[in-house]
Each structure stands twice: as structure tokens, then as C-alpha cells.
Design a protein around this motif. Structure first.
Motif, PDB file in Angstrom:
ATOM      1  N   ILE A   1       0.874  -1.185   0.000  1.00 18.34           N
ATOM      2  CA  ILE A   1       0.000   0.000   0.000  1.00 18.34           C
ATOM      3  C   ILE A   1       0.905   1.227   0.000  1.00 18.34           C
ATOM      4  CG2 ILE A   1      -1.958   1.138   1.096  1.00 18.34           C
ATOM      5  CD1 ILE A   1      -2.497  -1.755   0.197  1.00 18.34           C
ATOM      6  N   GLU A   2       1.289   1.665  -1.179  1.00 18.05           N
ATOM      7  CA  GLU A   2       2.302   2.720  -1.283  1.00 18.05           C
ATOM      8  C   GLU A   2       1.733   4.114  -1.048  1.00 18.05           C
ATOM      9  OE1 GLU A   2       4.955   2.479  -4.628  1.00 18.05           O
ATOM     10  OE2 GLU A   2       4.637   0.314  -4.836  1.00 18.05           O
ATOM     11  N   GLY A   3       0.477   4.322  -1.414  1.00 16.18           N
ATOM     12  CA  GLY A   3      -0.108   5.651  -1.285  1.00 16.18           C
ATOM     13  C   GLY A   3      -1.511   5.593  -0.723  1.00 16.18           C
ATOM     14  N   PRO A   4      -1.654   5.470   0.600  1.00 20.55           N
ATOM     15  CA  PRO A   4      -2.996   5.520   1.189  1.00 20.55           C
ATOM     16  C   PRO A   4      -3.482   6.958   1.332  1.00 20.55           C
ATOM     17  CG  PRO A   4      -1.349   5.090   2.891  1.00 20.55           C
ATOM     18  CD  PRO A   4      -0.607   5.180   1.589  1.00 20.55           C
ATOM     19  N   PHE A   5      -4.528   7.299   0.603  1.00 16.87           N
ATOM     20  CA  PHE A   5      -5.086   8.654   0.584  1.00 16.87           C
ATOM     21  C   PHE A   5      -6.526   8.645   1.078  1.00 16.87           C
ATOM     22  CE2 PHE A   5      -2.591  11.602  -2.400  1.00 16.87           C
ATOM     23  CZ  PHE A   5      -1.392  10.953  -2.194  1.00 16.87           C
ATOM     24  N   ASP A   6      -6.999   9.825   1.463  1.00 13.14           N
ATOM     25  CA  ASP A   6      -8.428   9.986   1.678  1.00 13.14           C
ATOM     26  C   ASP A   6      -8.966  11.000   0.677  1.00 13.14           C
ATOM     27  OD1 ASP A   6      -7.910  12.563   2.643  1.00 13.14           O
ATOM     28  OD2 ASP A   6      -8.924  12.249   4.558  1.00 13.14           O
ATOM     29  N   GLY A   7     -10.260  11.288   0.780  1.00 14.87           N
ATOM     30  CA  GLY A   7     -10.891  12.227  -0.140  1.00 14.87           C
ATOM     31  C   GLY A   7     -11.980  12.999   0.575  1.00 14.87           C
ATOM     32  N   GLU A   8     -13.128  13.131  -0.088  1.00 17.25           N
ATOM     33  CA  GLU A   8     -14.291  13.805   0.498  1.00 17.25           C
ATOM     34  C   GLU A   8     -13.966  15.171   1.087  1.00 17.25           C
ATOM     35  OE1 GLU A   8     -18.147  11.570   1.439  1.00 17.25           O
ATOM     36  OE2 GLU A   8     -16.747  11.149   3.056  1.00 17.25           O
ATOM     37  N   GLU A   9     -13.213  15.952   0.335  1.00 17.48           N
ATOM     38  CA  GLU A   9     -12.931  17.339   0.691  1.00 17.48           C
ATOM     39  C   GLU A   9     -12.201  17.484   2.022  1.00 17.48           C
ATOM     40  OE1 GLU A   9     -16.847  16.855  -0.220  1.00 17.48           O
ATOM     41  OE2 GLU A   9     -15.337  16.175  -1.633  1.00 17.48           O
ATOM     42  N   ALA A  10     -11.613  16.404   2.515  1.00 16.18           N
ATOM     43  CA  ALA A  10     -10.860  16.405   3.783  1.00 16.18           C
ATOM     44  C   ALA A  10     -11.770  16.489   5.003  1.00 16.18           C
ATOM     45  CB  ALA A  10      -9.819  17.527   3.821  1.00 16.18           C
ATOM     46  N   ILE A  11     -13.022  16.094   4.857  1.00 14.21           N
ATOM     47  CA  ILE A  11     -13.962  16.172   5.975  1.00 14.21           C
ATOM     48  C   ILE A  11     -13.569  15.216   7.105  1.00 14.21           C
ATOM     49  CG2 ILE A  11     -15.580  14.465   5.049  1.00 14.21           C
ATOM     50  CD1 ILE A  11     -16.562  17.736   6.806  1.00 14.21           C
ATOM     51  N   THR A  12     -12.794  14.170   6.797  1.00 12.74           N
ATOM     52  CA  THR A  12     -12.323  13.238   7.836  1.00 12.74           C
ATOM     53  C   THR A  12     -10.800  13.202   7.894  1.00 12.74           C
ATOM     54  OG1 THR A  12     -12.433  11.351   6.285  1.00 12.74           O
ATOM     55  CG2 THR A  12     -14.386  11.784   7.616  1.00 12.74           C
ATOM     56  N   LEU A  13     -10.150  14.282   7.499  1.00 13.84           N
ATOM     57  CA  LEU A  13      -8.702  14.274   7.288  1.00 13.84           C
ATOM     58  C   LEU A  13      -7.910  13.880   8.532  1.00 13.84           C
ATOM     59  CD1 LEU A  13      -6.233  14.819   5.497  1.00 13.84           C
ATOM     60  CD2 LEU A  13      -6.374  17.231   6.184  1.00 13.84           C
ATOM     61  N   LEU A  14      -8.187  14.477   9.666  1.00 19.65           N
ATOM     62  CA  LEU A  14      -7.367  14.192  10.846  1.00 19.65           C
ATOM     63  C   LEU A  14      -7.434  12.733  11.230  1.00 19.65           C
ATOM     64  CD1 LEU A  14      -7.607  17.098  13.438  1.00 19.65           C
ATOM     65  CD2 LEU A  14      -5.668  16.405  12.032  1.00 19.65           C
ATOM     66  N   ALA A  15      -8.630  12.176  11.261  1.00 17.23           N
ATOM     67  CA  ALA A  15      -8.771  10.761  11.602  1.00 17.23           C
ATOM     68  C   ALA A  15      -8.061   9.881  10.590  1.00 17.23           C
ATOM     69  CB  ALA A  15     -10.247  10.386  11.690  1.00 17.23           C
ATOM     70  N   ASP A  16      -8.113  10.267   9.336  1.00 19.20           N
ATOM     71  CA  ASP A  16      -7.485   9.464   8.285  1.00 19.20           C
ATOM     72  C   ASP A  16      -5.965   9.533   8.368  1.00 19.20           C
ATOM     73  OD1 ASP A  16     -10.052   8.856   7.463  1.00 19.20           O
ATOM     74  OD2 ASP A  16     -10.103  10.432   5.944  1.00 19.20           O
ATOM     75  N   LEU A  17      -5.431  10.717   8.643  1.00 15.57           N
ATOM     76  CA  LEU A  17      -3.983  10.829   8.847  1.00 15.57           C
ATOM     77  C   LEU A  17      -3.548  10.018  10.058  1.00 15.57           C
ATOM     78  CD1 LEU A  17      -3.508  14.652   8.169  1.00 15.57           C
ATOM     79  CD2 LEU A  17      -2.637  12.784   6.741  1.00 15.57           C
ATOM     80  N   ASP A  18      -4.338  10.056  11.103  1.00 16.93           N
ATOM     81  CA  ASP A  18      -4.025   9.292  12.309  1.00 16.93           C
ATOM     82  C   ASP A  18      -4.039   7.790  12.035  1.00 16.93           C
ATOM     83  OD1 ASP A  18      -3.371   9.501  15.109  1.00 16.93           O
ATOM     84  OD2 ASP A  18      -5.350   8.653  15.551  1.00 16.93           O
ATOM     85  N   ALA A  19      -4.843   7.387  11.056  1.00 18.28           N
ATOM     86  CA  ALA A  19      -4.920   5.973  10.684  1.00 18.28           C
ATOM     87  C   ALA A  19      -3.805   5.556   9.740  1.00 18.28           C
ATOM     88  CB  ALA A  19      -6.275   5.682  10.038  1.00 18.28           C
ATOM     89  N   GLY A  20      -3.004   6.522   9.271  1.00 19.93           N
ATOM     90  CA  GLY A  20      -1.876   6.180   8.419  1.00 19.93           C
ATOM     91  C   GLY A  20      -1.920   6.729   7.016  1.00 19.93           C
ATOM     92  N   ALA A  21      -2.958   7.487   6.667  1.00 20.63           N
ATOM     93  CA  ALA A  21      -2.991   8.100   5.338  1.00 20.63           C
ATOM     94  C   ALA A  21      -1.782   9.016   5.165  1.00 20.63           C
ATOM     95  CB  ALA A  21      -4.275   8.894   5.147  1.00 20.63           C
ATOM     96  N   THR A  22      -1.240   9.025   3.966  1.00 20.89           N
ATOM     97  CA  THR A  22      -0.089   9.892   3.668  1.00 20.89           C
ATOM     98  C   THR A  22      -0.458  11.065   2.786  1.00 20.89           C
ATOM     99  OG1 THR A  22       0.532   8.578   1.725  1.00 20.89           O
ATOM    100  CG2 THR A  22       1.503   7.938   3.838  1.00 20.89           C
ATOM    101  N   GLY A  23      -1.700  11.073   2.285  1.00 22.17           N
ATOM    102  CA  GLY A  23      -2.102  12.147   1.404  1.00 22.17           C
ATOM    103  C   GLY A  23      -3.602  12.295   1.358  1.00 22.17           C
ATOM    104  N   THR A  24      -4.034  13.363   0.692  1.00 22.10           N
ATOM    105  CA  THR A  24      -5.466  13.628   0.560  1.00 22.10           C
ATOM    106  C   THR A  24      -5.757  14.180  -0.820  1.00 22.10           C
ATOM    107  OG1 THR A  24      -7.351  14.775   1.575  1.00 22.10           O
ATOM    108  CG2 THR A  24      -5.263  15.980   1.505  1.00 22.10           C
TER     109      THR A  24
END
Length: 304
Positions: free
Chosen positions: A187-210
Motif C-alpha cells: 500500500i504505497e499511497g494511502p489517501f483519503d478524499g471527500e474534501e478532507a472532511i475526515t482528514l485528521l482521523a485518516d492521517l491518524d490511521a496512516g494516510a499519507t495524502g489527501t
């Protein structure tokens, strides 16, 4: 960047003239504004680009225009989603031939009832992988296709070119955490989306980008950078500052928000959306700008 796939890679809106035609010159200004916003990459032809409202010829022209105009200043992701695997493969080849860095695709779906099985989804992504361009998988509610973590891990491990995962389903942080734990280095690039509405939780879970909209990436990008650099409180403080605007965009405006902000800032001349998409209600637009102005984002002054 801390690794190859990290940071903020927003979706470019597609500007239209008031008569409904694609605004080619406006598209160039959109791309220039995004680069000036300090983005790490740009995605075109995605759902927030209104890909479902443009013709195949327009899609091809926008792909060519965008890649030629960006000219390598930042990496470009071209969205290629389609239900038909041969069409997705052709779109991938076209994007690669024009110099795209990555393609993004949802699993095969059409409407509410035609949904790819796990096997069909795997086969479609594998076929695109054979084109030889990195792939971002988009796990979004719009497709209605369930993509369980074991399937995503199998795809990541067996399809060499599948590098990035944009997770924007409900409870995205939990899925990102499980995906990273089970998929490991694949999993080289775990990202989130949805306008960053869940960004902090996603970064805390290991996301590296948005992958946000193009509305305020200059304000969201530093949040990602701070978090990845271990500056947790700075990231929390930065996120708290932008969250009202992000929430209004996510819950009230959708893809119309970035275009409204770009009109206000002189980036584009019109925020026209093709029917059946209605224009923003004047009150919704007014509150969006009311929430944005204190933040002083580049988008509101770029063209002035």
C-alpha cells in the motif's frame, strides 16, 4: 515529500462558459491557480470535475490540454473510470501516451444495479495494470461497489501498478488502518478524499495524502505536512481553522464550491454547471464566501 505518494493532490474543476461550452482558457487558469496553491499533484476528469457531464471528445481534449499546460510542473492523475474494461484500458493508454503520471479509477459500475463482482473488479484493474502506468483505486460510495480490505490487499499484492488507494467510504479511517496493517509495503499511497472532511482521523490511521477539491489546498496541504512531520498539535489547530469551510463545502455545496470560489477570486469567469445540476443557492454561496474570507485563501485573490 516524506515519500513518493504524499501530500495534497486536489481535483481540478472543469470550467464552463455561460453557454455551457467547456472553457479551455479557464481550464488553463484553474491549473495555474492550483499549482500556485502549492499542490503536490493534480487530478483531472474526476467526479468533482463533473466527468459525468462531459462528452468523450471533451474528455480527450481536456486530457490533452491539461497535460500539455501543466507540462510536468506537478504530477497529473487522469481519471479513467468506465463500466467497460476495453474503454478503461483505452483511456489508460491515451493518458499514458500523453504523459500522465497516474490514472485513477473506480470499480466497474453503471447505475444502481450493474456492479462488478470482486473477480470482475480485479480483472479490470489487472487489465489496466498491463498498460504500465501507476493506478489509484477510488473507493467511493458513488460506485455502490463493496471493496473489502482483503480484496484490496490481494489487488495491491498481485497488480504491480496498483500503487495508490483513495478511501472515501464511510468510516474511512478504520478502513485505511486495516488496509495499511494488512497490506504493508504494497500500500504505497494511502489517501483519503471527500474534501478532507475526515482528514485528521485518516492521517491518524496512516494516510499519507489527501485528494480534496481545488478550493483551499493551500490551507489543507500544510495540515498534512505538519501531521506527517510529527507536528500533531499544529495539524489539529490548522484543521480546526478550516473545518467550518470544509464542512460547508462537503455537506452543502459539493463540486460547485471550488468553482464559486474561483469565480469570486477571478480565476474563472463562470461557475456554470450543466443541467441537471442546479446552480448554488445564493444563500449557500454567500455563507461559503463568508466562511472562506477570514481564511484568506489564495483562490479568492489569485485573479485580482
Amino acid at each position: 515529500m516524506t515519500q513518493r505518494y504524499s501530500g495534497i493532490w486536489p481535483v481540478a474543476p472543469t470550467p464552463f462558459l455561460p453557454n455551457g461550452q467547456v472553457d479551455a482558457e479557464g481550464m488553463k487558469r484553474v491549473l495555474d491557480c492550483m499549482i500556485d496553491q502549492g499542490v503536490d499533484g493534480i487530478c483531472i476528469l474526476a467526479n468533482f470535475s463533473e466527468q459525468f457531464l462531459i462528452t468523450d471528445d471533451e474528455r480527450a481534449a481536456l486530457t490533452r490540454l491539461s497535460l500539455e499546460h501543466v507540462a510536468g510542473r506537478v504530477p497529473v492523475i487522469v481519471t479513467i473510470s468506465h463500466f467497460a474494461t476495453p474503454i478503461v484500458v483505452d483511456r489508460a493508454k491515451f493518458a499514458k501516451d500523453l504523459g500522465a503520471d497516474i490514472v485513477m479509477m473506480m470499480p466497474p459500475y453503471h447505475g444502481a444495479l450493474l456492479k462488478g463482482t470482486p473477480e470482475q473488479t480485479f480483472e479490470q484493474f489487472r487489465a489496466v495494470g498491463e498498460v504500465g502506468i501507476p493506478i489509484m483505486l477510488q473507493d467511493a460510495p458513488l460506485s455502490g461497489v463493496d471493496l473489502p480490505v482483503p480484496l484490496l490487499v490481494k489487488m495491491a499484492q498481485e497488480i504491480e501498478m496498483l500503487k495508490l488507494f483513495k478511501i472515501e467510504c464511510p468510516q474511512a479511517a478504520a478502513k485505511l488502518r486495516a488496509l495499511i496493517e494488512e497490506g504493508g509495503d504494497s500500500i504505497e499511497g494511502p489517501f483519503d478524499g471527500e474534501e478532507a472532511i475526515t482528514l485528521l482521523a485518516d492521517l491518524d490511521a496512516g494516510a499519507t495524502g489527501t485528494m480534496t477539491s481545488a478550493m483551499i489546498p493551500d490551507l489543507i496541504g500544510p495540515i498534512v505536512q505538519d501531521f506527517l512531520a510529527g507536528k500533531r498539535q499544529a495539524a489539529i489547530d490548522g484543521y480546526a481553522r478550516v473545518l467550518p469551510a470544509v464542512n460547508h463545502e462537503n455537506r452543502q455545496c459539493g463540486f460547485r464550491a471550488a468553482k464559486a470560489a474561483m469565480v469570486e477570486g477571478g480565476v474563472i469567469a463562470s461557475d456554470f454547471c450543466r443541467h441537471p445540476i442546479p446552480p448554488l443557492h445564493p444563500g449557500t454561496r454567500a455563507m461559503l464566501l463568508e466562511l472562506l474570507r477570514p481564511l484568506d485563501p489564495l483562490v479568492l485573490r489569485w485573479g485580482k
